[in-house]
Design a protein around this motif. Structure first.
Motif, PDB file in Angstrom:
ATOM      1  N   GLU A  15      16.113  -7.467   6.870  1.00 39.67           N
ATOM      2  CA  GLU A  15      16.045  -8.107   8.188  1.00 39.67           C
ATOM      3  C   GLU A  15      15.511  -9.541   8.046  1.00 39.67           C
ATOM      4  N   TYR A  16      14.507  -9.700   7.207  1.00 36.41           N
ATOM      5  CA  TYR A  16      13.950 -11.041   6.975  1.00 36.41           C
ATOM      6  C   TYR A  16      15.019 -11.967   6.393  1.00 36.41           C
ATOM      7  N   ARG A  57      23.229  -1.141  10.818  1.00 34.60           N
ATOM      8  CA  ARG A  57      21.889  -0.622  10.499  1.00 34.60           C
ATOM      9  C   ARG A  57      21.895   0.899  10.364  1.00 34.60           C
ATOM     10  N   ASP A  77       6.990 -14.092  -1.721  1.00 31.65           N
ATOM     11  CA  ASP A  77       7.476 -15.470  -1.613  1.00 31.65           C
ATOM     12  C   ASP A  77       6.520 -16.433  -2.324  1.00 31.65           C
ATOM     13  N   THR A  98      14.400  -2.326   4.317  1.00 32.30           N
ATOM     14  CA  THR A  98      14.687  -2.667   5.714  1.00 32.30           C
ATOM     15  C   THR A  98      14.013  -3.975   6.088  1.00 32.30           C
ATOM     16  N   VAL A  99      12.724  -4.057   5.807  1.00 32.46           N
ATOM     17  CA  VAL A  99      11.951  -5.258   6.153  1.00 32.46           C
ATOM     18  C   VAL A  99      12.540  -6.483   5.453  1.00 32.46           C
ATOM     19  N   PRO A 153       0.817  -1.212   0.000  1.00 32.37           N
ATOM     20  CA  PRO A 153       0.000   0.000   0.000  1.00 32.37           C
ATOM     21  C   PRO A 153       0.855   1.269   0.000  1.00 32.37           C
ATOM     22  N   ALA A 154       2.109   1.184   0.460  1.00 33.19           N
ATOM     23  CA  ALA A 154       2.964   2.373   0.452  1.00 33.19           C
ATOM     24  C   ALA A 154       3.438   2.692  -0.966  1.00 33.19           C
ATOM     25  N   GLU A 197      17.387 -13.058   9.035  1.00 27.49           N
ATOM     26  CA  GLU A 197      16.821 -14.027   9.979  1.00 27.49           C
ATOM     27  C   GLU A 197      16.667 -15.416   9.357  1.00 27.49           C
ATOM     28  N   LEU A 253       6.755  -8.918   1.249  1.00 30.03           N
ATOM     29  CA  LEU A 253       7.593  -8.160   2.191  1.00 30.03           C
ATOM     30  C   LEU A 253       7.925  -6.834   1.522  1.00 30.03           C
ATOM     31  N   ARG A 281       3.128 -14.221  -0.054  1.00 30.45           N
ATOM     32  CA  ARG A 281       3.220 -13.255   1.036  1.00 30.45           C
ATOM     33  C   ARG A 281       4.226 -12.186   0.629  1.00 30.45           C
ATOM     34  N   GLU A 309      20.791   2.721   6.904  1.00 28.21           N
ATOM     35  CA  GLU A 309      19.748   3.751   6.884  1.00 28.21           C
ATOM     36  C   GLU A 309      20.319   5.070   6.349  1.00 28.21           C
TER      37      GLU A 309
END
Lengths: 230, 230
Positions: A69-70, A96, A55, A65-66, A46-47, A73, A61, A59, A100
């Motif tokens: 990080e994913y 980080r 994926d 940043t998101v 939506p942004a 992990e 992402l 889903r 940024e």
């Protein structure tokens, strides 16, 4: 196979592509023109910003940043000394902070205005904001480049890699942004030999090759763009 | 004791204060006026942005994303069901996406322009950019509030908390931003009863009390600002 929606002149997209290739992670690339505000794309994010990673279960992402990080992990954590985020929380914080810096602050000051005025506006219709570059915006952004090159010079001169002893997300974020500016011929490498030496190391990595093959319709890169010995 | 440099009208600062209080973590608060560009502050954070967290060894963490990830790694991870980031990587991604939504997108569209025009400019000298609010900026930012309230309404209406079943960073980020706007009397709660119900739950938490006691010199909050039954 997962999909990455990206644009060749988006530094955040280039950053995520570098991570994926460093981790030998295969994705389908789809070039998105975010200013078109496609309904299906806005349903994913939506942004309306790039990049977006989808994926195999569909889903999404959203944003560098998101996604980064994913990927740390789910993949980075298994890579030991090839991990692009550190183990120590303070070292992670420094990586980080710099990531940024390059993808938010330098993006606002320099990369986005120059990419928008010189590349995106070529592809936009008049309704979307296309047209000739705004010379005042170009002038301000170009005046800001020098400060950022000084900061990179300072980091590269006092550390092995920008955030410390190992190559990290910070190097990939900085190199992603610089590669967009370099495509546009906006960087005078003679002025910044220390930054150039660091950039040459990142640019020579196999993960960088796909970026050096990127081409934007109607906009030829500067002659040394894909040259490893520039 | 660690120190947090903050400003009462900075939503990113409020977000970090909420996390710290939720985790019962004591810090000294120092109010910083970032537009003054103090030399000592820029030495801590060259980007000149708030918040900045300085630990007992004088190591600085810069910005809400960096600080919140650090607090999750060093504190949140031990909190079990009071943790403000989830365990599952996809759920974490959704929390991060929304946190960024409120602290970056809504910040650009609404919170920063309104805080700047109505609060910061009161404290700035003419040289720093102070003066009367720009009515065009106010108008644009106010027109954007409605879209963001709709999005919060949609999230709060379809989930227990904004990012899922548990209160998370997403709720604290959204409530931090809304609390700045509410201080300024910019939110018409009658228009958004579902968002109001969710905000009331966050506002009633003990961690919110210090924010409700914040006052900006020369700018009285709207009468219901500190009222839990508004």
């Amino acid at each position: 196979m997962p999909t990455l929606y990206h644009h060749p002149m988006s530094s955040a997209s280039r950053f995520v592509r570098l991570i994926l290739t460093e981790y030998n992670y295969q994705v389908d690339l789809i070039e998105e023109q975010p200013w078109e505000k496609r309904r299906d794309f806005l349903a994913l994010n939506p942004a309306g910003t790039l990049p977006v990673y989808v994926d195999d279960s569909m889903r999404a992402l959203c944003g560098a940043t998101v996604i980064s990080e994913y990927l740390d992990e789910t993949h980075g954590v298994l890579k030991r000394d090839r991990r692009l985020l550190a183990e120590d929380p303070f070292q992670r914080a420094e990586i980080r902070r710099l990531t940024e810096w390059f993808l938010v602050k330098m993006e606002q000051d320099v990369t986005r205005p120059l990419a928008r005025e010189r590349a995106f506006k070529l592809q936009m219709t008049a309704d979307q904001g296309g047209g000739a570059p705004d010379s005042k915006v170009l002038r301000t952004a170009r005046a800001n480049i020098r400060q950022h090159m000084k900061y990179i010079t300072w980091l590269a001169g006092s550390r092995q890699w920008l955030a410390g002893e190992r190559m990290s997300y910070a190097d990939l974020a900085a190199a992603a942004a610089l590669s967009v500016l370099d495509y546009l011929g906006e960087i005078d490498w003679n002025e910044s030999p220390i930054a150039k030496d660091w950039y040459q190391r990142v640019k020579s990595r196999p993960s960088f090759r796909p970026l050096l093959n990127d081409r934007v319709r109607g906009l030829t890169p500067v002659s040394h763009y894909a040259d490893l010995d520039f």
